[in-house]
Scaffold this motif. Sequence first.
Motif, short mmCIF file in Angstrom:
data_model
loop_
_atom_site.label_atom_id
_atom_site.label_comp_id
_atom_site.label_asym_id
_atom_site.label_seq_id
_atom_site.Cartn_x
_atom_site.Cartn_y
_atom_site.Cartn_z
N ALA A 1 5.20 6.55 16.72
CA ALA A 1 4.19 5.76 16.00
C ALA A 1 3.42 6.63 15.01
CB ALA A 1 3.23 5.12 17.00
N ALA A 2 3.11 7.87 15.40
CA ALA A 2 2.40 8.76 14.48
C ALA A 2 3.24 9.10 13.26
CB ALA A 2 2.00 10.04 15.22
N LEU A 3 4.54 9.30 13.47
CA LEU A 3 5.41 9.58 12.32
C LEU A 3 5.47 8.39 11.38
CD1 LEU A 3 8.34 11.52 14.03
CD2 LEU A 3 6.42 12.44 12.73
N ARG A 4 5.46 7.18 11.94
CA ARG A 4 5.42 6.00 11.07
C ARG A 4 4.09 5.94 10.32
NH1 ARG A 4 7.97 3.65 15.62
NH2 ARG A 4 5.98 2.80 16.35
N ASP A 5 3.01 6.30 11.01
CA ASP A 5 1.70 6.32 10.34
C ASP A 5 1.70 7.27 9.14
OD1 ASP A 5 0.61 4.54 12.18
OD2 ASP A 5 -0.12 6.12 13.50
N LEU A 6 2.35 8.41 9.31
CA LEU A 6 2.32 9.42 8.25
C LEU A 6 3.05 8.96 6.99
CD1 LEU A 6 2.89 12.69 10.29
CD2 LEU A 6 0.76 11.83 9.33
N THR B 1 -2.59 5.78 3.96
CA THR B 1 -3.85 6.02 4.67
C THR B 1 -3.62 6.17 6.18
OG1 THR B 1 -4.23 3.63 4.86
CG2 THR B 1 -5.15 4.76 2.93
N GLY B 2 -2.43 6.60 6.57
CA GLY B 2 -2.10 6.65 7.99
C GLY B 2 -2.45 7.94 8.69
N LEU B 3 -3.00 8.93 7.98
CA LEU B 3 -3.25 10.24 8.60
C LEU B 3 -4.26 10.15 9.73
CD1 LEU B 3 -2.66 13.23 8.61
CD2 LEU B 3 -4.40 13.54 6.83
N ARG B 4 -5.31 9.36 9.55
CA ARG B 4 -6.34 9.26 10.59
C ARG B 4 -5.75 8.66 11.87
NH1 ARG B 4 -11.99 6.55 9.15
NH2 ARG B 4 -12.07 8.49 7.95
N GLN B 5 -4.95 7.60 11.72
CA GLN B 5 -4.34 6.99 12.90
C GLN B 5 -3.35 7.95 13.57
OE1 GLN B 5 -5.18 4.21 14.39
NE2 GLN B 5 -3.66 4.52 15.99
N ARG C 1 3.58 18.74 12.43
CA ARG C 1 3.88 17.78 11.37
C ARG C 1 2.60 17.21 10.77
NH1 ARG C 1 8.39 14.58 10.25
NH2 ARG C 1 8.02 13.57 8.23
N ILE C 2 1.63 16.87 11.63
CA ILE C 2 0.37 16.33 11.13
C ILE C 2 -0.39 17.38 10.33
CG2 ILE C 2 -1.88 15.48 11.86
CD1 ILE C 2 -0.46 13.93 14.06
N ASP C 3 -0.35 18.64 10.82
CA ASP C 3 -0.99 19.71 10.06
C ASP C 3 -0.36 19.86 8.68
OD1 ASP C 3 -2.76 20.28 12.05
OD2 ASP C 3 -1.64 21.99 12.85
N LEU C 4 0.96 19.75 8.63
CA LEU C 4 1.63 19.85 7.33
C LEU C 4 1.18 18.73 6.40
CD1 LEU C 4 5.27 20.82 8.40
CD2 LEU C 4 3.65 22.22 7.11
N VAL C 5 1.12 17.51 6.94
CA VAL C 5 0.69 16.39 6.10
C VAL C 5 -0.76 16.57 5.69
CG1 VAL C 5 0.30 13.90 6.07
CG2 VAL C 5 2.40 14.82 7.07
N THR C 6 -1.58 17.06 6.63
CA THR C 6 -3.00 17.28 6.32
C THR C 6 -3.16 18.26 5.17
OG1 THR C 6 -3.61 16.88 8.63
CG2 THR C 6 -5.19 18.09 7.26
N HIS C 7 -2.38 19.33 5.20
CA HIS C 7 -2.56 20.39 4.21
C HIS C 7 -1.60 20.29 3.02
CE1 HIS C 7 -5.27 22.27 6.99
NE2 HIS C 7 -4.35 22.45 7.89
#
Length: 634
Positions: A294-299, A303-307, A332-338
């Motif tokens: 689900a998190a990968l789909r959010d990314l 605007t899916g980073l917060r979720q 993965r989330i860190d990569l998307v964040t930065h």
Amino acid sequence: MRTGTEGRTDLRASARTLGWTLTLLACACSRAPEPPAAEAPPPGASAATAGGPQVTVRGDERDAVFEVWTPPPVEIAPDADRRALRRQAAAALEQGRLYEDAEAAVPLYLALLRADADDAVARRGLGRARQALLRAGRQALDAVAADADADGVALRRATALAAVARAVAAEDAQVQALQQAVERARRVAELDRAGEEDLRAGRLDGPGEGALGYFREALALAPEDPRARQGLAAVESALIDRAEAAARSVDFEAAGHWLEQAQAVRGDAAGAVADARGRVDAIREGHILALRDAALRDLLQPTGLRQARARLAEALRIAPPGHAVVAQLRERIDLVTHYGVFRPGQVFTDALADGSRGPQMVVVPHGAFRMGAEDSDPQAADAEKPAHYVRFDRGFAMSLTEVTVAEFGRYVAATGARPRATRRGNSIVYDERSGNFVRRSGVDWRSSYDGSPARPNDPVLHVSVHDAEAYAAWLSEQTGRHYRLPSEAEFEYALRAGTRGRYPWGDDPVPPERVGNLTGGEDVSPSGRRWNNAFAGYGDGYWGIAPVGRFAPNAWGLHDLAGNASEWVADCWHASYRRAPADGAPWFNPGCRTRVVRGGSWAGSPAQTRAAWRAPMDSDMTSGRVGFRLVRGI
């Protein structure tokens, strides 16, 4: 028998004191008749009770007093045929009718002995009856121990047999042993019943009650008691059910607690808890994988980073430490964040509206560095101080090289733009005859450092900072991405590429071989000139500008930041770094005329090649030593 919590408490207290109670019982001879003395019905016995065997309970059951057997009355007339009565008693004994009525063996033998205390035949018969009682009592207890007494018949029979045996021979050691065994069996049965009641009610363990405590106390009295063993297995199973229910409710902390409780019940001798742990782990793993997916789909959503971060937090809550899937999701989330959809070090180009490609860009990692010159640098200027920390919370993309003549020419052709040197009709070039920099007519972005025609892959020179910004705006329009000049902080951060030294390569005043197009003592102009102020012993093969990318990139994949052409940056000139932005943003004042140039060049002194070097330049200035490169947000 008391009922409810009070009754269970009394029962448990009674079981704990069973040892000394049994001792007292063995000595409580005054509470039971002493055979073979004559016995009479208890005072107040009715005619109805006098016709059959009577078993009476004396005292409070909490004191664990044995049942007392009152033999049915047997009247022997003085002229009765006692030999016939002896034969009748012997026949009853042979048939196994020991005490049930007035015609059973024990009542007959007791009556004969009351009539004649010296009747040796009756006394021997009563002894055989006592042994028969003991055998029958032990058989009944064996049935109880073998869990073959579901309805309690065997235990009731053993209790009655023990009471009759006590009435026959209270002082006999075997009788007393049977009495104690029966009382122990009764206590164990009561504990088992209490444990089963609490188990049905869901009271598995707790202060003052709980199935687990009752079953354990039962096993303390009878280690092989099958009901208590089955009860422990049932408690373990109920705790496992609670653990799995908690896991299905995504409460893995509670699931772990219940599994620990289950483990403590029997030590998991049958492997049931280990199997349950496997099932709980499988449920946990399923939740973690679902959160990851689900998190990968959010990314993938703008605007899916917060979720996605919220799902990561939930995965971290339920996962064991060091879980590989959660670690990968965090990365993965860190990569998307930065970096958005990019990775540090990734090289890419954007498509232009006409289908061609923009300049090559490389993703610069996010991070922090100390910007400016240290007080220990003897060549540092006041404008390069104070050294201060700058942090980039997000990475950015920077063009691998300076913008080339060909790339800039595409913009001019597409827009019909007339850059500053073209409009003015001149620019500053290197003059080989004098060895100086002079203003020469007819020079613009299509010219090289000396005014000659530039090669397509040379860095574009003779452009003002406004020309560079106009090119960035056109490229942004063509690609739909935001291109701009780098800030001073971004330039120095990329130039240092994780190092900390006086020069881009460190503190050594001798440049590494082929590090860039610098002023080297071994460089020679077309007419044989050499630099008066250069890196001694260094030669790169170029006097003047070099095509972009001819020298090795730095640690982050960027070419020519240390040399070739100095470059425009977005900042306005400030005489020092006091109050400079700490986030790496351009320090810009609207309407400012003086801008900043960074980076060494083919004609820069060693001091100008230092990582902290910066210089002011009028925004309309064009030169054969200054070009530019771009950055792009990611």
